[in-house]
Design a protein around this motif. Structure first.
Motif, PDB file in Angstrom:
ATOM      1  N   UNK A  48       0.817  -1.217   0.000  1.00  0.00           N
ATOM      2  CA  UNK A  48       0.000   0.000   0.000  1.00  0.00           C
ATOM      3  C   UNK A  48       0.852   1.269   0.000  1.00  0.00           C
ATOM      4  N   UNK A  49       2.030   1.214   0.664  1.00  0.00           N
ATOM      5  CA  UNK A  49       2.894   2.387   0.670  1.00  0.00           C
ATOM      6  C   UNK A  49       3.364   2.764  -0.717  1.00  0.00           C
ATOM      7  N   UNK A  50       3.797   1.770  -1.508  1.00  0.00           N
ATOM      8  CA  UNK A  50       4.265   2.037  -2.867  1.00  0.00           C
ATOM      9  C   UNK A  50       3.118   2.499  -3.762  1.00  0.00           C
ATOM     10  N   UNK A  51       1.966   1.846  -3.661  1.00  0.00           N
ATOM     11  CA  UNK A  51       0.825   2.229  -4.490  1.00  0.00           C
ATOM     12  C   UNK A  51       0.380   3.657  -4.193  1.00  0.00           C
ATOM     13  N   UNK A  52       0.209   3.974  -2.908  1.00  0.00           N
ATOM     14  CA  UNK A  52      -0.250   5.315  -2.542  1.00  0.00           C
ATOM     15  C   UNK A  52       0.783   6.383  -2.914  1.00  0.00           C
ATOM     16  N   UNK A  53       2.072   6.090  -2.668  1.00  0.00           N
ATOM     17  CA  UNK A  53       3.109   7.055  -3.016  1.00  0.00           C
ATOM     18  C   UNK A  53       3.220   7.282  -4.506  1.00  0.00           C
ATOM     19  N   UNK A  54       3.101   6.215  -5.289  1.00  0.00           N
ATOM     20  CA  UNK A  54       3.182   6.338  -6.747  1.00  0.00           C
ATOM     21  C   UNK A  54       1.993   7.133  -7.298  1.00  0.00           C
ATOM     22  N   UNK A  55       0.797   6.807  -6.838  1.00  0.00           N
ATOM     23  CA  UNK A  55      -0.390   7.546  -7.306  1.00  0.00           C
ATOM     24  C   UNK A  55      -0.286   9.018  -6.924  1.00  0.00           C
ATOM     25  N   UNK A  56       0.190   9.281  -5.718  1.00  0.00           N
ATOM     26  CA  UNK A  56       0.339  10.665  -5.267  1.00  0.00           C
ATOM     27  C   UNK A  56       1.331  11.434  -6.131  1.00  0.00           C
ATOM     28  N   UNK A  57       2.426  10.773  -6.537  1.00  0.00           N
ATOM     29  CA  UNK A  57       3.429  11.443  -7.382  1.00  0.00           C
ATOM     30  C   UNK A  57       2.902  11.684  -8.794  1.00  0.00           C
ATOM     31  N   UNK A  58       2.246  10.671  -9.358  1.00  0.00           N
ATOM     32  CA  UNK A  58       1.717  10.805 -10.714  1.00  0.00           C
ATOM     33  C   UNK A  58       0.619  11.859 -10.765  1.00  0.00           C
ATOM     34  N   UNK A  59      -0.184  11.960  -9.701  1.00  0.00           N
ATOM     35  CA  UNK A  59      -1.280  12.934  -9.638  1.00  0.00           C
ATOM     36  C   UNK A  59      -0.909  14.103  -8.729  1.00  0.00           C
ATOM     37  N   UNK A  60       0.312  14.554  -8.851  1.00  0.00           N
ATOM     38  CA  UNK A  60       0.807  15.634  -7.986  1.00  0.00           C
ATOM     39  C   UNK A  60      -0.056  16.896  -8.121  1.00  0.00           C
ATOM     40  N   UNK A  61      -0.395  17.479  -6.963  1.00  0.00           N
ATOM     41  CA  UNK A  61      -1.163  18.719  -6.962  1.00  0.00           C
ATOM     42  C   UNK A  61      -2.659  18.528  -7.008  1.00  0.00           C
ATOM     43  N   UNK A  62      -3.121  17.298  -7.154  1.00  0.00           N
ATOM     44  CA  UNK A  62      -4.559  17.030  -7.207  1.00  0.00           C
ATOM     45  C   UNK A  62      -5.083  16.714  -5.811  1.00  0.00           C
ATOM     46  N   UNK A  63      -6.391  16.508  -5.723  1.00  0.00           N
ATOM     47  CA  UNK A  63      -6.991  16.183  -4.429  1.00  0.00           C
ATOM     48  C   UNK A  63      -6.513  14.830  -3.906  1.00  0.00           C
ATOM     49  N   UNK A  64      -6.176  13.911  -4.826  1.00  0.00           N
ATOM     50  CA  UNK A  64      -5.641  12.618  -4.399  1.00  0.00           C
ATOM     51  C   UNK A  64      -4.308  12.803  -3.685  1.00  0.00           C
ATOM     52  N   UNK A  65      -3.447  13.630  -4.253  1.00  0.00           N
ATOM     53  CA  UNK A  65      -2.143  13.901  -3.650  1.00  0.00           C
ATOM     54  C   UNK A  65      -2.318  14.538  -2.273  1.00  0.00           C
ATOM     55  N   UNK A  66      -3.249  15.455  -2.150  1.00  0.00           N
ATOM     56  CA  UNK A  66      -3.491  16.125  -0.869  1.00  0.00           C
ATOM     57  C   UNK A  66      -3.948  15.145   0.199  1.00  0.00           C
ATOM     58  N   UNK A  67      -4.877  14.252  -0.165  1.00  0.00           N
ATOM     59  CA  UNK A  67      -5.389  13.273   0.804  1.00  0.00           C
ATOM     60  C   UNK A  67      -4.298  12.307   1.237  1.00  0.00           C
ATOM     61  N   UNK A  68      -3.540  11.763   0.253  1.00  0.00           N
ATOM     62  CA  UNK A  68      -2.486  10.795   0.575  1.00  0.00           C
ATOM     63  C   UNK A  68      -1.418  11.438   1.447  1.00  0.00           C
ATOM     64  N   UNK A  69      -1.008  12.653   1.107  1.00  0.00           N
ATOM     65  CA  UNK A  69       0.029  13.340   1.887  1.00  0.00           C
ATOM     66  C   UNK A  69      -0.445  13.629   3.308  1.00  0.00           C
ATOM     67  N   UNK A  70      -1.692  14.053   3.436  1.00  0.00           N
ATOM     68  CA  UNK A  70      -2.231  14.354   4.765  1.00  0.00           C
ATOM     69  C   UNK A  70      -2.321  13.095   5.621  1.00  0.00           C
ATOM     70  N   UNK A  71      -2.821  12.013   5.035  1.00  0.00           N
ATOM     71  CA  UNK A  71      -2.923  10.754   5.780  1.00  0.00           C
ATOM     72  C   UNK A  71      -1.539  10.224   6.158  1.00  0.00           C
ATOM     73  N   UNK A  72      -0.566  10.404   5.264  1.00  0.00           N
ATOM     74  CA  UNK A  72       0.805   9.952   5.559  1.00  0.00           C
ATOM     75  C   UNK A  72       1.388  10.728   6.730  1.00  0.00           C
ATOM     76  N   UNK A  73       1.150  12.030   6.773  1.00  0.00           N
ATOM     77  CA  UNK A  73       1.645  12.837   7.894  1.00  0.00           C
ATOM     78  C   UNK A  73       0.997  12.410   9.206  1.00  0.00           C
TER      79      UNK A  73
END
Length: 318
Positions: free
Chosen positions: A116-141
């Motif tokens: 899950x870490x690799x999947x979420x990190x990869x999706x967040x990088x590919x969709x940088x700046x989108x709402x997906x990236x914001x949610x993944x980054x916030x949950x990771x923090x």
């Protein structure tokens, strides 16, 4: 490659020996006397000074520290970790009964963290700046900062006490009752993996962002390759190198977390064994558990180092 493996093995042996020295003498520096713990439980009112000295001699605690250390070290090399001062059971047998439980929880937590870490990190990088990236980054923090023992108590309160969906504590072998085992390990495994998922997701995002700006990725895009092909076949493999390092180091966190989680959920694994032995000042048990944990961490680090060459052929082992 052979020379590198030999050097890494030598380094691991040296570290392992230093761990043996550290845990042995650290236990002896703690205040208290394990023999008095036994006496207070068994014969507090009738024990004489001669009885106490007899017990001390029986467990070899009346000898000088260096003699005790070399006796224990010789036993380690013979596969004899001694006998528990508290219950009189063989330490190695006790550990081997509990080791599969800790490995079951730990390996599941590692696989979930890595996947899950690799999947979420990869999706967040590919969709940088989108709402997906914001949610993944916030949950990771949040996942990085949350205390696992507090999370375990909260999960028990919500899903066990209030909703009644999961059992409060305990462990059943999956070979005896797979469904009950699955229900029992959901909360512990989640607690063990949540921090590692967050750390790996953040590192995967950073690594993928760096890789996605490389020239060979631009070339792949210019050739008209589809996004899935560019990400999986070209970017992901190189982006995984730092993540593999974290995944190996994450085992240390999972081992440390198992001490807390197994205690919170009353799981009879090595972590709970270590806590109980530490509270009872059971020297042989604590030393044996730490020895196994150290061997697991050192072996994992060696495997991680060797995985570099498979992930990136440019890395040469000199």
């Amino acid at each position: 490659m052979t020379g590198y493996i030999i050097r890494r093995l030598m380094q691991a042996i040296i570290v392992f020996f230093l761990v043996l020295i550290g845990i042995f003498f650290a236990m002896r520096l703690l205040p208290g006397d394990p023999i008095m713990m036994v006496v207070s439980k068994q014969m507090a009112s009738t024990a004489t000074e001669a009885d106490i000295e007899k017990l001390r001699h029986e467990y070899g605690l009346d000898k000088p520290l260096l003699v005790q250390f070399f006796n224990w070290l010789g036993g380690v090399f013979r596969g004899d970790l001694g006998v528990s001062i508290t219950n009189g059971r063989d330490v190695l047998d006790d550990i081997m009964r509990r080791l599969p439980i800790t490995l079951h929880l730990g390996l599941l937590a590692m696989l979930i963290s890595f996947f899950f870490g690799i999947i979420l990190g990869t999706i967040s990088a590919v969709r940088r700046g989108t709402w997906i990236d914001t949610i993944v980054t916030s949950l990771a923090n949040i996942g990085i900062t949350i205390p696992v023992f507090w999370l375990g108590v909260v999960l028990m309160y919500i899903f066990a006490l209030k909703l009644g969906w999961l059992p409060v504590f305990g462990y059943t072998s999956p070979f005896s009752n797979f469904l009950e085992n699955t229900r029992q390990i959901i909360m512990p495994v989640f607690c063990l993996s949540v921090t590692s998922v967050a750390v790996i997701a953040r590192q995967a995002r950073s690594s993928m962002l760096e890789v996605l700006h490389q020239d060979y990725i631009r070339t792949a895009w210019s050739k008209g390759l589809i996004e899935r092909s560019v990400v999986i076949r070209h970017a992901l493999k190189n982006g995984l190198i730092p993540v593999i390092v974290l995944a190996g180091l994450g085992l240390s966190g999972i081992i440390g977390g198992s001490v807390l989680i197994e205690t919170v959920f009353n799981i009879p694994g090595m972590g709970r064994l270590a806590v109980t032995a530490m509270l009872n000042q059971d020297y042989p048990v604590v030393q044996g558990v730490v020895l196994f944990f150290a061997a697991m961490v050192l072996l994992t680090n060696l495997v991680v180092d060797l995985a570099y060459g498979w992930l990136d052929p440019r890395i040469k082992y000199q």
